[in-house]
Design a protein around this motif. Structure first.
Motif, short mmCIF file in Angstrom:
data_model
loop_
_atom_site.label_atom_id
_atom_site.label_comp_id
_atom_site.label_asym_id
_atom_site.label_seq_id
_atom_site.Cartn_x
_atom_site.Cartn_y
_atom_site.Cartn_z
N ARG A 284 7.68 -25.32 12.85
CA ARG A 284 9.09 -25.32 13.23
C ARG A 284 9.93 -25.16 11.97
O ARG A 284 9.70 -25.86 10.98
CB ARG A 284 9.47 -26.62 13.93
CG ARG A 284 8.86 -26.80 15.32
CD ARG A 284 9.23 -28.15 15.90
NE ARG A 284 8.63 -28.33 17.23
CZ ARG A 284 8.52 -29.51 17.83
NH1 ARG A 284 8.99 -30.61 17.24
NH2 ARG A 284 7.97 -29.60 19.02
N TYR A 286 13.97 -24.91 10.58
CA TYR A 286 15.38 -25.18 10.87
C TYR A 286 16.24 -24.68 9.72
O TYR A 286 15.94 -24.95 8.54
CB TYR A 286 15.62 -26.68 11.05
CG TYR A 286 14.85 -27.32 12.17
CD1 TYR A 286 15.44 -27.55 13.41
CD2 TYR A 286 13.53 -27.74 11.98
CE1 TYR A 286 14.74 -28.16 14.45
CE2 TYR A 286 12.82 -28.35 13.01
CZ TYR A 286 13.43 -28.56 14.23
OH TYR A 286 12.73 -29.18 15.25
N TRP A 287 17.31 -23.96 10.06
CA TRP A 287 18.28 -23.50 9.06
C TRP A 287 19.64 -24.12 9.34
O TRP A 287 20.14 -24.04 10.47
CB TRP A 287 18.44 -21.98 9.06
CG TRP A 287 17.18 -21.17 8.97
CD1 TRP A 287 16.77 -20.22 9.85
CD2 TRP A 287 16.18 -21.21 7.95
NE1 TRP A 287 15.58 -19.68 9.44
CE2 TRP A 287 15.19 -20.26 8.28
CE3 TRP A 287 16.01 -21.99 6.79
CZ2 TRP A 287 14.06 -20.05 7.49
CZ3 TRP A 287 14.88 -21.77 6.01
CH2 TRP A 287 13.92 -20.81 6.35
N ASP A 288 20.24 -24.71 8.33
CA ASP A 288 21.61 -25.22 8.42
C ASP A 288 21.80 -26.07 9.69
O ASP A 288 21.01 -26.96 9.94
CB ASP A 288 22.62 -24.07 8.35
CG ASP A 288 22.52 -23.32 7.01
OD1 ASP A 288 21.93 -23.90 6.06
OD2 ASP A 288 23.01 -22.20 6.92
N ASP A 289 22.82 -25.76 10.48
CA ASP A 289 23.09 -26.54 11.68
C ASP A 289 22.69 -25.81 12.96
O ASP A 289 23.15 -26.16 14.05
CB ASP A 289 24.59 -26.90 11.75
CG ASP A 289 25.02 -27.73 10.55
OD1 ASP A 289 24.27 -28.66 10.18
OD2 ASP A 289 26.09 -27.45 9.97
N LEU A 290 21.85 -24.78 12.83
CA LEU A 290 21.47 -24.01 14.00
C LEU A 290 20.58 -24.81 14.94
O LEU A 290 19.71 -25.56 14.50
CB LEU A 290 20.72 -22.74 13.58
CG LEU A 290 21.47 -21.70 12.75
CD1 LEU A 290 20.57 -20.50 12.51
CD2 LEU A 290 22.75 -21.27 13.44
N LYS A 291 20.81 -24.65 16.22
CA LYS A 291 19.98 -25.24 17.26
C LYS A 291 19.75 -24.18 18.32
O LYS A 291 20.67 -23.47 18.69
CB LYS A 291 20.64 -26.48 17.86
CG LYS A 291 20.79 -27.63 16.88
CD LYS A 291 21.47 -28.82 17.56
CE LYS A 291 21.63 -29.98 16.56
NZ LYS A 291 22.30 -31.14 17.20
N PRO A 292 18.55 -24.05 18.86
CA PRO A 292 17.31 -24.74 18.52
C PRO A 292 16.74 -24.24 17.20
O PRO A 292 17.39 -23.43 16.52
CB PRO A 292 16.41 -24.38 19.70
CG PRO A 292 16.88 -23.03 20.11
CD PRO A 292 18.37 -23.05 19.92
N PRO A 293 15.51 -24.66 16.82
CA PRO A 293 14.93 -24.17 15.57
C PRO A 293 14.77 -22.65 15.57
O PRO A 293 14.56 -22.04 16.62
CB PRO A 293 13.57 -24.88 15.49
CG PRO A 293 13.29 -25.36 16.87
CD PRO A 293 14.62 -25.62 17.49
N ASP A 296 9.65 -21.81 16.34
CA ASP A 296 8.97 -22.93 17.01
C ASP A 296 7.83 -22.36 17.84
O ASP A 296 8.00 -21.97 18.99
CB ASP A 296 9.95 -23.70 17.89
CG ASP A 296 9.33 -24.94 18.51
OD1 ASP A 296 8.15 -25.23 18.21
OD2 ASP A 296 10.01 -25.63 19.31
N ARG A 344 14.69 -27.02 6.66
CA ARG A 344 13.59 -27.94 6.91
C ARG A 344 12.46 -27.19 7.60
O ARG A 344 12.70 -26.44 8.54
CB ARG A 344 14.06 -29.12 7.78
CG ARG A 344 13.02 -30.22 7.95
CD ARG A 344 13.58 -31.47 8.63
NE ARG A 344 13.59 -31.36 10.08
CZ ARG A 344 14.68 -31.16 10.81
NH1 ARG A 344 15.86 -31.01 10.23
NH2 ARG A 344 14.60 -31.10 12.14
#
Length: 697
Positions: A284, A286-293, A296, A344
């Protein structure tokens, strides 16, 4: 005094560093083409200037049948004034990046003297004039391996040597055999090709190809001959290494950054390495504040090994940007992945087996080393799409295609990896971009779309290959000619099952696949900008509708026809009336003129016209905006000789696009557009509807 001097030195260094950063930001907007673009893999996240597009010239059956290689109907686009068969004809600025050809069981087998010729910028003498077999087998520098390949069984040829062109590039085939076959109306049906290229906004500086040495050729060759190593410049890389153990359902963060930067490489090792851990350990990102990853999925899919039904966990794959090695229990990817706030990467053990040792090595660059300007670059993402449909061998489908990938917003697809069961290779790619009614990219058989032919083989090349066949474990990296979308992209592959018998069916099955079900799995890697759609409809004109024509001050001279037609866009084999539409329109051999509304903050305009292509082949018109003639003609090369199905042809509707640079439109709320006839097969141009889109930042 020494302290003051030191502080001044630091200040000067900081100033120089900031200037360097600004220069990188300014230069990132420049279009880089050819071998330079191929060498600079770190530029993949950069967005292209508005109006840049991926295009394809191809032999294909627009009526939905399987007559892709017919010499008369689909293989040629037109015969030029010299009597040569034209297979590619595009106005620049642009760059031809990928050529796939499959003719050696057709005209290529019949004639060893068949020649291929490349004419640049309307020059009378071709810069390339070679026997076609010698061209694809790389016998003439600088167009040599590893850029070229001719399959040892003469199944297909590939060329990835780039040909930038400033004004125009025309590619022809020439031979007395072709002249005779055309005269005899011999529709030899074993000739296919696909040519993928980018076009850039008018005014973009592109130098046309010459045979002179290119400083980036050596770099690309070194990248392509050292697969498994990072093809990017590793100077300035930082590394984070971790060793963790994971119980079932446990996760671990293997990389985290609270500051702007870019991940440049991911390397993993898993112990124990087994089918259970390979197919059930997830990555998984994750970039900045993006949702979802942004990512994944199981590591098996992300690094090119597919799912448990394909049972390739004991294999190995190595290409330019990702791969895995069962013998080493390792996997890697080298996609450049920028972020602007934080990042992350997590590993999650979803298997039933404890992972005693997971080793990770993450390479990254701080923004102080290499900075991607956020308004000019995009986030790396990857999506796994699984689809299935009953009726695989009866040709009775709920829909005539399987879904491969859908996304909205602004971005560019850079790789496609396919796995399947009971999927027939004859299915074509249908990729719709920016809400078009017809596919911008149409294939002529899935294995050809993945750079192979005749079902495909276990090649492992830098940008393409397969672990099993042309539709199983097949991959293609589109780093040179990505699918650029400003609003949306919808990638499909055609369902054509039921053509072959039971032995062929068995060859297309896989573990755990029902005989009546077609299954597909696609992993698509792409870059997507943080904002939403960037191509917005500002106006439309319905030609033939009195109210719409009056409100747009529509004028026409030399009208040849007016009326209503019912036709289809490109059709599917199991739905030959797909997207049937009725519309009214007009044709002319003088000019048509109309006024349209714009967003004055536009970054350029895309003018889309619905035309009737049936029987009209190559069409050319001049374009004027507010009385100023644009340098680039509106040049439409369509498929005009398709035989009719039943009482009518199903290849009628065609959405043609013309890109107007912002120099003619920016700051204006309204412009007057004039289309002037130049040439066509029927000696007329036609139009049924216009859509006007404005690019925005």
């Amino acid at each position: 005094m020494k302290q003051l001097f030191f502080l001044l030195l630091l200040a000067c260094a900081g100033t120089l560093f900031c200037i360097s950063c600004r220069e990188k930001e300014d230069n990132s907007a420049n279009v880089v083409t050819g071998l330079e673009a191929m060498a600079k893999v770190e530029r993949l996240p950069f967005l292209f200037p508005p109006g840049t597009k991926k295009n394809r010239f191809i032999s294909y059956d627009a009526s939905g049948g399987n007559g892709f290689g017919l010499l008369q109907s689909t293989f040629k686009k037109y015969i030029d004034s010299s009597g040569e068969l034209v297979i590619f004809d595009a106005y620049g600025p642009g760059c031809l990046y990928r050529q796939q050809m499959n003719i050696w069981k057709g005209i290529g087998q019949m004639s060893p003297t068949l020649r291929i010729r490349y004419y640049f910028d309307d020059e009378a003498t071709p810069k390339v004039d070679l026997p076609v077999k010698e061209f694809f087998s790389g016998q003439h520098a600088p167009i040599t391996a590893p850029f070229t390949l001719l399959d040892k069984h003469d199944n297909f040829g590939i060329c990835y040597y780039p040909f930038p062109f400033s004004k125009r590039l025309k590619v022809t085939l020439s031979d007395t055999l072709i002249t005779r076959l055309l005269k005899e109306n011999n529709d030899d049906g074993r000739n296919w090709y696909q040519y993928d290229y980018l076009t850039y906004p008018q005014g973009t500086m592109v130098n046309s190809w010459t045979s002179e040495s290119d400083e980036y050729e050596k770099t690309v060759k070194e990248q392509w001959t050292h697969l498994g190593s990072d093809p990017k410049d590793t100077a300035g890389n930082r590394y984070t290494e971790k060793h963790v153990s994971l119980q079932p359902n446990e996760k671990a963060v293997v990389f985290a950054s609270p500051k702007e930067g870019s991940v440049t490489g991911i390397q993993l090792k898993i112990s124990p390495y087994s089918a259970e851990t390979f197919y059930n350990t997830y990555i998984r990102i994750y970039w900045d504040d993006l949702k979802p990853p942004a990512v994944d999925m199981p590591v098996s899919y992300f690094f090119g090994g597919g799912g448990w039904k394909d049972n390739k966990w004991e294999a190995s794959l190595s290409n330019l940007l990702f791969g895995f090695d069962a013998g080493q229990h390792s996997m890697y990817c080298y996609w450049p992945m920028p972020f602007w706030k934080k990042a992350r990467i997590e590993i999650v053990n979803k298997s039933k087996t404890p992972i005693s040792a997971l080793t990770s090595r993450i390479a990254y660059k701080p923004a102080s080393v290499y900075r991607y300007p956020q308004h000019k670059a995009a986030y790396f993402m990857a999506k796994l799409t699984k689809d299935s449909a009953d009726g695989a061998w009866t040709r009775k489908f709920e829909r005539p295609y399987v879904n491969a990938f859908k996304e909205e917003g602004h971005g560019q697809v850079v790789s496609v990896n396919m796995w399947s069961g009971n999927f027939l290779e004859d299915g074509d790619e249908f990729t719709y971009i920016d809400d078009q009614h017809m596919p911008r990219i149409h294939g002529d058989g899935t294995e050809d779309d993945f750079n192979q032919g005749w079902a495909g083989f276990t090649y492992a090349k830098p940008l393409w290959g397969a672990l099993i066949s042309g539709v199983k474990g097949s991959y293609r990296i589109h780093m040179n000619e990505p699918y650029i979308f400003y609003n949306s992209i919808d990638m499909r592959f055609e369902q054509t099952g039921g053509r072959y018998g039971y032995p062929a069916m068995l060859a297309r099955r896989r573990t755990g696949t029902d005989t009546s079900t077609c299954e597909t799995e696609f992993v698509v890697c792409y870059y997507k900008a943080a904002g939403g759609r960037t191509l917005l409809l500002s106006d439309s004109l319905d030609v033939g509708d009195a109210v719409s024509e009056q409100s747009h001050a529509y004028k026409i001279t030399g009208q040849q026809w007016s009326g209503t037609l019912t036709q289809s866009y490109d059709s599917y084999a199991t739905a030959d009336d797909y997207n049937e539409t009725t519309d009214n329109g007009r044709s002319f051999n003088g000019y048509s003129e109309f006024s349209v509304h714009l967003n004055p903050q536009n970054e350029g305009v895309r003018l889309t016209a619905r035309i009737n292509r049936s029987g009209n082949g190559i069409q050319t018109g001049n374009v004027y905006v507010d009385g100023k003639k644009l340098p680039l003609p509106w040049h439409i090369v369509t498929y005009s000789d398709m035989p009719q199905k039943g009482e009518r042809s199903f290849d009628g509707w065609f959405d043609s696009e013309y890109e107007i640079p912002k120099a003619y439109t920016q700051g204006k709320k309204q412009v007057t557009v004039k289309i002037e006839y130049v040439q066509s097969v029927k000696r007329e141009l036609n139009s049924f509807r216009y859509w006007v889109y404005c690019y925005r930042q």
